[in-house]
Scaffold this motif. Structure first.
Motif, PDB file in Angstrom:
ATOM      1  N   GLN A 165       0.980  -1.353  -0.110  1.00  0.00           N
ATOM      2  CA  GLN A 165      -0.197  -0.026  -0.067  1.00  0.00           C
ATOM      3  C   GLN A 165       0.741   1.698   0.323  1.00  0.00           C
ATOM      4  N   GLU A 166       2.056   1.409   0.071  1.00  0.00           N
ATOM      5  CA  GLU A 166       3.057   2.423   0.415  1.00  0.00           C
ATOM      6  C   GLU A 166       3.635   2.989  -0.907  1.00  0.00           C
ATOM      7  N   THR A 167       3.172   1.838  -1.966  1.00  0.00           N
ATOM      8  CA  THR A 167       3.405   2.353  -3.191  1.00  0.00           C
ATOM      9  C   THR A 167       2.645   3.611  -3.589  1.00  0.00           C
ATOM     10  N   PHE A 168       1.389   3.600  -3.371  1.00  0.00           N
ATOM     11  CA  PHE A 168       0.259   4.270  -3.219  1.00  0.00           C
ATOM     12  C   PHE A 168       0.886   5.146  -2.231  1.00  0.00           C
ATOM     13  N   GLY A 169       0.837   6.625  -2.555  1.00  0.00           N
ATOM     14  CA  GLY A 169       1.017   8.127  -1.917  1.00  0.00           C
ATOM     15  C   GLY A 169       2.676   7.781  -1.842  1.00  0.00           C
ATOM     16  N   SER A 170       3.907   7.412  -2.768  1.00  0.00           N
ATOM     17  CA  SER A 170       5.221   7.295  -3.204  1.00  0.00           C
ATOM     18  C   SER A 170       5.128   8.654  -3.361  1.00  0.00           C
ATOM     19  N   PRO A 171       6.230   9.288  -3.034  1.00  0.00           N
ATOM     20  CA  PRO A 171       6.917  10.290  -3.864  1.00  0.00           C
ATOM     21  C   PRO A 171       6.824  10.186  -5.623  1.00  0.00           C
ATOM     22  N   GLN A 172       7.779   8.959  -5.982  1.00  0.00           N
ATOM     23  CA  GLN A 172       7.085   9.056  -7.340  1.00  0.00           C
ATOM     24  C   GLN A 172       5.844   8.800  -7.577  1.00  0.00           C
ATOM     25  N   TRP A 173       5.222   8.484  -6.886  1.00  0.00           N
ATOM     26  CA  TRP A 173       3.243   8.306  -7.297  1.00  0.00           C
ATOM     27  C   TRP A 173       3.075   9.807  -7.716  1.00  0.00           C
ATOM     28  N   LEU A 174       3.470  10.370  -6.555  1.00  0.00           N
ATOM     29  CA  LEU A 174       2.150  11.517  -6.241  1.00  0.00           C
ATOM     30  C   LEU A 174       2.952  12.537  -7.353  1.00  0.00           C
ATOM     31  N   ALA A 175       4.154  12.757  -7.799  1.00  0.00           N
ATOM     32  CA  ALA A 175       5.183  13.424  -9.079  1.00  0.00           C
ATOM     33  C   ALA A 175       4.139  13.025 -10.211  1.00  0.00           C
ATOM     34  N   VAL A 176       3.515  11.861 -10.670  1.00  0.00           N
ATOM     35  CA  VAL A 176       2.965  11.227 -11.328  1.00  0.00           C
ATOM     36  C   VAL A 176       0.888  12.238 -11.940  1.00  0.00           C
ATOM     37  N   ARG A 177       1.325  12.009 -10.561  1.00  0.00           N
ATOM     38  CA  ARG A 177      -0.135  12.211  -9.822  1.00  0.00           C
ATOM     39  C   ARG A 177      -0.898  13.885  -9.908  1.00  0.00           C
ATOM     40  N   GLY A 178       0.790  14.629  -9.830  1.00  0.00           N
ATOM     41  CA  GLY A 178       0.502  16.083  -9.730  1.00  0.00           C
ATOM     42  C   GLY A 178       1.116  16.870 -11.067  1.00  0.00           C
ATOM     43  N   THR A 179       1.265  16.167 -12.421  1.00  0.00           N
ATOM     44  CA  THR A 179       1.505  17.133 -13.480  1.00  0.00           C
ATOM     45  C   THR A 179       0.493  17.679 -13.963  1.00  0.00           C
ATOM     46  N   GLU A 180       0.439  18.820 -14.699  1.00  0.00           N
ATOM     47  CA  GLU A 180       0.134  19.895 -14.934  1.00  0.00           C
ATOM     48  C   GLU A 180      -1.055  19.471 -16.113  1.00  0.00           C
ATOM     49  N   TRP A 181      -1.328  17.873 -16.595  1.00  0.00           N
ATOM     50  CA  TRP A 181      -1.590  17.833 -17.607  1.00  0.00           C
ATOM     51  C   TRP A 181      -2.757  17.215 -16.556  1.00  0.00           C
ATOM     52  N   SER A 182      -2.491  16.806 -15.554  1.00  0.00           N
ATOM     53  CA  SER A 182      -3.290  15.149 -14.820  1.00  0.00           C
ATOM     54  C   SER A 182      -4.177  17.276 -13.655  1.00  0.00           C
TER      55      SER A 182
END
Length: 201
Positions: A165-182
């Motif tokens: 579950q830690e994969t979800f919410g990891s810095p790398q995961w959040l970076a993908v979710r936080g893009t301008e396109w997102s």
């Protein structure tokens, strides 16, 4: 095109034995690989019927009409046991090996959503070109997949098999979710349901 059946049963967490008994009672031996999972934060069961967790699903041999009739029959049979259940046939539109491909997934994150019609093309481009490939590359992601619900809602079903579950919410995961396109696409989501599941089998 590959297909998978998803059975959503709110209000209950079916054990392996209960799941097997239900499917055997309705389908006999005539069903494919079963993926059973329980929502982490609420009593809810999702059952996926397909071989998609370990092997690609072979293209369906039956016509769409025959498939639709079969799903309607299955849905009615499931509803006799669980009246609030929802059963749909989904079309697989994307399937990516994750950074942790070959490892055991213990969690299954699902995003189900509709999208504003005016933003649908941008939404699909975002998923295909940036979002899903980006999340597949996050350490701990085993597999990612998109499915399309042609006859029900929400229409879009994105799922992510995760080592922990830690994969979800990891810095790398959040970076993908936080893009301008997102940020541009996400406000156009409608009827969205996000669920973290424990994988039971």
């Amino acid at each position: 095109m590959s297909t998978v059946i998803v059975i959503r049963i709110p209000g209950v967490r079916l054990s392996r034995e209960q799941c097997d008994a239900l499917l055997h009672n309705i389908l006999g031996e005539n069903y494919s690989h079963v993926h059973l999972c329980h929502a982490v934060d609420a009593p809810e069961t999702y059952i996926y019927l397909a071989d998609f967790l370990e092997h690609p699903v072979a293209p369906a041999q039956a016509s769409t009409t025959t498939e639709t009739d079969s799903i309607s029959t299955l849905a009615a049979a499931i509803a006799q046991h669980y009246p609030d259940a929802n059963t749909n046939l989904l079309q697989q539109t994307m399937d990516l090996q994750g950074q942790a491909w070959g490892k055991t997934a213990t969690f299954h994150y699902v995003v189900e959503t509709d999208v504003d019609a005016a933003a649908e093309a941008d939404f699909n481009d975002w998923y295909t070109q940036e979002h899903m490939p980006g999340l597949a590359a996050v350490p701990g992601t085993v597999r990612t997949m998109r499915l399309y619900n042609q006859d029900g809602a929400p229409r879009y079903h994105a799922l992510y098999l995760l080592q922990t579950q830690e994969t979800f919410g990891s810095p790398q995961w959040l970076a993908v979710r936080g893009t301008e396109w997102s940020s541009r696409v996400r406000p156009h989501f409608k009827n969205t349901k996000r669920t973290m599941f424990n994988i039971i089998r």
